[in-house]
Design a protein around this motif. Structure first.
Motif, PDB file in Angstrom:
ATOM      1  N   TYR A  52       0.850  -1.182   0.000  1.00 40.13           N
ATOM      2  CA  TYR A  52       0.000   0.000   0.000  1.00 40.13           C
ATOM      3  C   TYR A  52       0.890   1.238   0.000  1.00 40.13           C
ATOM      4  CZ  TYR A  52      -4.134  -2.768   1.254  1.00 40.13           C
ATOM      5  OH  TYR A  52      -5.176  -3.662   1.258  1.00 40.13           O
TER       6      TYR A  52
ATOM      7  N   GLN B 287       0.787   5.331   1.044  1.00 38.02           N
ATOM      8  CA  GLN B 287       0.007   6.247   1.874  1.00 38.02           C
ATOM      9  C   GLN B 287       0.750   7.563   2.036  1.00 38.02           C
ATOM     10  OE1 GLN B 287      -0.225   5.362   6.080  1.00 38.02           O
ATOM     11  NE2 GLN B 287      -2.264   6.278   6.262  1.00 38.02           N
TER      12      GLN B 287
ATOM     13  N   GLY C 257      -1.251  11.345   6.638  1.00 34.18           N
ATOM     14  CA  GLY C 257      -2.612  11.681   7.054  1.00 34.18           C
ATOM     15  C   GLY C 257      -3.690  11.289   6.069  1.00 34.18           C
ATOM     16  N   MET C 258      -3.331  10.506   5.080  1.00 35.74           N
ATOM     17  CA  MET C 258      -4.298  10.163   4.026  1.00 35.74           C
ATOM     18  C   MET C 258      -4.610   8.663   4.038  1.00 35.74           C
ATOM     19  SD  MET C 258      -4.787  13.124   2.688  1.00 35.74           S
ATOM     20  CE  MET C 258      -5.499  12.894   1.059  1.00 35.74           C
ATOM     21  N   GLU C 259      -5.509   8.271   3.124  1.00 32.30           N
ATOM     22  CA  GLU C 259      -5.908   6.870   3.059  1.00 32.30           C
ATOM     23  C   GLU C 259      -4.822   6.005   2.443  1.00 32.30           C
ATOM     24  OE1 GLU C 259      -8.446   8.746  -0.099  1.00 32.30           O
ATOM     25  OE2 GLU C 259      -9.115   6.648  -0.185  1.00 32.30           O
ATOM     26  N   LEU C 260      -4.980   4.707   2.593  1.00 34.86           N
ATOM     27  CA  LEU C 260      -4.062   3.751   1.989  1.00 34.86           C
ATOM     28  C   LEU C 260      -4.573   3.380   0.602  1.00 34.86           C
ATOM     29  CD1 LEU C 260      -3.829   3.315   5.197  1.00 34.86           C
ATOM     30  CD2 LEU C 260      -2.906   1.084   4.589  1.00 34.86           C
TER      31      LEU C 260
ATOM     32  N   GLN D  34       4.780   7.090   2.113  1.00 34.50           N
ATOM     33  CA  GLN D  34       5.020   5.934   2.971  1.00 34.50           C
ATOM     34  C   GLN D  34       4.512   4.695   2.242  1.00 34.50           C
ATOM     35  OE1 GLN D  34       5.165   4.897   7.371  1.00 34.50           O
ATOM     36  NE2 GLN D  34       2.951   5.005   7.049  1.00 34.50           N
TER      37      GLN D  34
ATOM     38  N   LEU E   9       3.583   0.732   2.797  1.00 36.27           N
ATOM     39  CA  LEU E   9       3.249  -0.257   3.821  1.00 36.27           C
ATOM     40  C   LEU E   9       3.064  -1.621   3.179  1.00 36.27           C
ATOM     41  CD1 LEU E   9       0.700   1.983   5.664  1.00 36.27           C
ATOM     42  CD2 LEU E   9       2.595   0.885   6.821  1.00 36.27           C
TER      43      LEU E   9
END
Lengths: 113, 117
Positions: A35, A37, A40-43, A88, A90
């Motif tokens: 994922y 990201q 502060g946002m969605e994945l 980021q 993940l």
């Protein structure tokens, strides 16, 4: 505690460099995911795999590529990093099944300068 | 269309009070699972609670419970007796379908929860 590991934890790299983000899990999970990201946002799902030699693109188009040669290992590669790749990343894994949660690594925070 | 909608960008709650984080979902599949994750500022995703579409009872895990209203397609997370350590981003997610080879988790945009002393 989940047994899924990502390295490096933080990476600052110059534009044009090739990078590989590592992800390994020791739980024997067939399904693995990457994922992306922003803070502060969605994945957003960028890649996933059902098992060895299986890779699929996710909902968000990405210039990265992945491979799955071993069950436990799912690396993500950017051939030529750009500032727009700063984010980021993940990694996650799960058993097959509707009701199985995904276990996440701690993430790699990538900054391309 | 968004599959998971979290309408509260941010929520504030005082320590020891309960708080509800909203989540609505959109699916035509009769079989699905709903998940809540917590993401502290350190960045890792922590699984909190799961609700299956065929589960008759609302899921509970310690201080977390899920208010599942199937007809309304909502799966709100309730945190009782909030603690300072609950301050984090909370994500609702859904997985649809049957079988081993189907879908992935789709996440909402998240709700930032701040717990004050």
């Amino acid at each position: 505690e989940a047994d899924i590991y990502q390295t490096p934890r933080y990476l600052v790299i110059g534009t044009g460099k090739k990078i590989t983000l590592e992800c390994s899990q020791t739980m024997g999970h067939d399904k693995m995911y990457w994922y992306q990201q922003d803070p502060g946002m969605e994945l957003h799902l960028i890649h996933y795999s059902y098992g060895v030699n299986s890779t699929e693109k996710g909902d968000l188009s990405s210039e990265s590529t992945v491979s799955r040669i071993r069950t436990e290992h799912f690396p993500l590669t950017l051939e030529s990093a750009r500032p727009s790749h700063t984010s980021q990343y993940l990694c996650a894994s799960s058993y097959p099944g509707r009701d199985t949660e995904a276990f996440f690594g701690q993430g790699t925070r990538l900054t391309v300068v | 269309a968004q599959k998971i909608t979290q309408t509260q960008p941010g929520m504030f709650v005082q320590e020891k009070e309960a708080v509800t984080l909203d989540c609505t979902y959109d699916t035509s599949d009769p079989s699905y699972g709903l998940f809540w994750y917590k993401q502290p500022s350190s960045g890792e995703m922590i699984f909190l609670i799961y609700q299956g579409s065929y589960d008759q009872q609302n899921a509970t895990e310690g201080r977390y419970s899920l208010n599942f209203q199937k007809a309304r397609k909502s799966a709100n997370l309730v945190i009782s007796a909030s603690q300072l350590g609950d301050s984090a981003m909370y994500f609702c997610a859904m997985r649809e379908g049957w079988g081993a080879g189907y879908s992935t988790l789709t996440f909402g945009k998240g709700t930032m929860l701040l717990v004050s002393p």
